[in-house]
Design an enzyme around this catalytic site. Sequence first.
Site, PDB file in Angstrom:
ATOM      1  N   SER A 137       0.792  -1.237   0.000  1.00 41.55           N
ATOM      2  CA  SER A 137       0.000   0.000   0.000  1.00 41.55           C
ATOM      3  C   SER A 137       0.824   1.287   0.000  1.00 41.55           C
ATOM      4  O   SER A 137       0.256   2.358  -0.221  1.00 41.55           O
ATOM      5  CB  SER A 137      -0.936   0.028   1.200  1.00 41.55           C
ATOM      6  N   LYS A 149       0.408   3.446  -2.920  1.00 38.65           N
ATOM      7  CA  LYS A 149      -0.764   4.312  -3.105  1.00 38.65           C
ATOM      8  C   LYS A 149      -0.388   5.792  -3.076  1.00 38.65           C
ATOM      9  O   LYS A 149      -1.103   6.635  -3.627  1.00 38.65           O
ATOM     10  CB  LYS A 149      -1.824   3.980  -2.041  1.00 38.65           C
ATOM     11  N   TYR A 177      -3.957  -2.867 -10.406  1.00 38.88           N
ATOM     12  CA  TYR A 177      -3.845  -2.537  -8.971  1.00 38.88           C
ATOM     13  C   TYR A 177      -2.880  -3.494  -8.258  1.00 38.88           C
ATOM     14  O   TYR A 177      -2.002  -3.070  -7.499  1.00 38.88           O
ATOM     15  CB  TYR A 177      -5.237  -2.572  -8.324  1.00 38.88           C
ATOM     16  N   TYR A 222      -4.908   3.905   8.007  1.00 38.33           N
ATOM     17  CA  TYR A 222      -6.248   3.317   8.152  1.00 38.33           C
ATOM     18  C   TYR A 222      -6.817   3.577   9.543  1.00 38.33           C
ATOM     19  O   TYR A 222      -6.771   4.693  10.026  1.00 38.33           O
ATOM     20  CB  TYR A 222      -6.196   1.809   7.829  1.00 38.33           C
ATOM     21  N   VAL A 238       1.296  -3.670   3.805  1.00 40.06           N
ATOM     22  CA  VAL A 238       1.300  -4.976   4.484  1.00 40.06           C
ATOM     23  C   VAL A 238       2.555  -5.801   4.198  1.00 40.06           C
ATOM     24  O   VAL A 238       2.745  -6.847   4.807  1.00 40.06           O
ATOM     25  CB  VAL A 238       0.046  -5.843   4.179  1.00 40.06           C
TER      26      VAL A 238
HETATM   27  O1  DON Z   1      -4.847  -4.849  -1.619  1.00 41.45           O
HETATM   28  C1  DON Z   1      -4.265  -5.335  -0.669  1.00 41.45           C
HETATM   29  O2  DON Z   1      -4.846  -5.910   0.242  1.00 41.45           O
HETATM   30  C2  DON Z   1      -2.751  -5.214  -0.645  1.00 41.45           C
HETATM   31  N1  DON Z   1      -2.236  -5.322  -1.980  1.00 41.45           N
HETATM   32  C3  DON Z   1      -2.303  -3.909  -0.058  1.00 41.45           C
HETATM   33  C4  DON Z   1      -2.865  -3.663   1.333  1.00 41.45           C
HETATM   34  C5  DON Z   1      -1.940  -2.943   2.236  1.00 41.45           C
HETATM   35  O3  DON Z   1      -0.752  -2.892   2.045  1.00 41.45           O
HETATM   36  C6  DON Z   1      -2.546  -2.358   3.470  1.00 41.45           C
HETATM   37  N2  DON Z   1      -1.528  -1.759   4.294  1.00 41.45           N
HETATM   38  N3  DON Z   1      -1.241  -1.735   5.394  1.00 41.45           N
END
Ligand code: DON
Length: 304
Positions: free
Chosen positions: A63, A66, A188, A240, A258
């Site tokens: 993420s 983003k 994405y 978040y 993540v």
């Molecule tokens: O879409 C997802 O769930 C992952 N590719 C990215 C989520 C993420 O990194 C949330 N961060 N803490």
Amino acid sequence: MNYKHILSEIAAEIEPLRTVGRQADYIPALAKVNPDRFGICITTTHGDVIEWGDVDERFSIQSVTKVFTLSMALSIMGERLWERVGKEPSGAAFNSLIQLELDRGVPRNPFINAGAIVVADVLMTQLANPEADYLDFVRKIACDDTIDYDREVAASEREKGYINAAIANMLKYYGNLENDIEEVLHFYFLQCSVEMNCRQLSRAFLPFADRHSEFSFGNVRLTSSQVKRINAVMQTCGFYNDAGEYSYLVGLPGKSGVGGGIGAVYPGRYAVATWSPRLNEKGNSVMGMKALELLTTYTRESIF
Ligand code: DON
């Protein structure tokens, strides 16, 4: 400021956290990473690089990507972008479906999954070669042409990406997705799979710390005011439902992923990246958050 000394003190202090938390395994390829890693790298606006720990190993930025997709979309769309996605903190999990339904398909902000999927859709509509153009921008902002997608991670996420698929379907239902659902998800997941090490990530965040230099990387250009606004969204939405806690503890605009990475900025002074795969229950790196908390405490440098 003797950042080198401060980083070594922080590293010693957070050592007991090395085995606390769990790495993300809902993306099967991420579960293969050794979770007991920690690296931190500061890149100052004067060009100094101060690092400690596992700063050479590349990880999936997830993420954190983003921030870069938002930068691209904002440079193309300007304020019109906010007709498709909000800029309010979500106070909900990064992959919340319930909130998206309550908000009738307009994601709270571009840093939750739903918002980033809309941003991916915007880029697909606007760019001639979205995959190549995005990678080109990321390479330019990180000043490193070796940065690449990890297609195995992207494919692994697609295979188990049921919630993101549900989010994309709901966006389509509410008329907030222009392109084909499968194609948007593919793009994405690729964005999330970009691999960097801490040194590259801190370099890539430097333009967000340095509002006196021009933000111009190929076709991606932002005004100093737009950079300020991206920092504001990072501050309020970058973590978040942990955003309040992160603000309280750290006090630097930042974005987590993540994969265990965090990019953050101390405006006017430096960008910092941390990486440690074990996450807290909100999906943010345990050692990374603690390291940043101690950094702003020991240096007395934060935006507050
Ligand atoms: O879409 C997802 O769930 C992952 N590719 C990215 C989520 C993420 O990194 C949330 N961060 N803490």
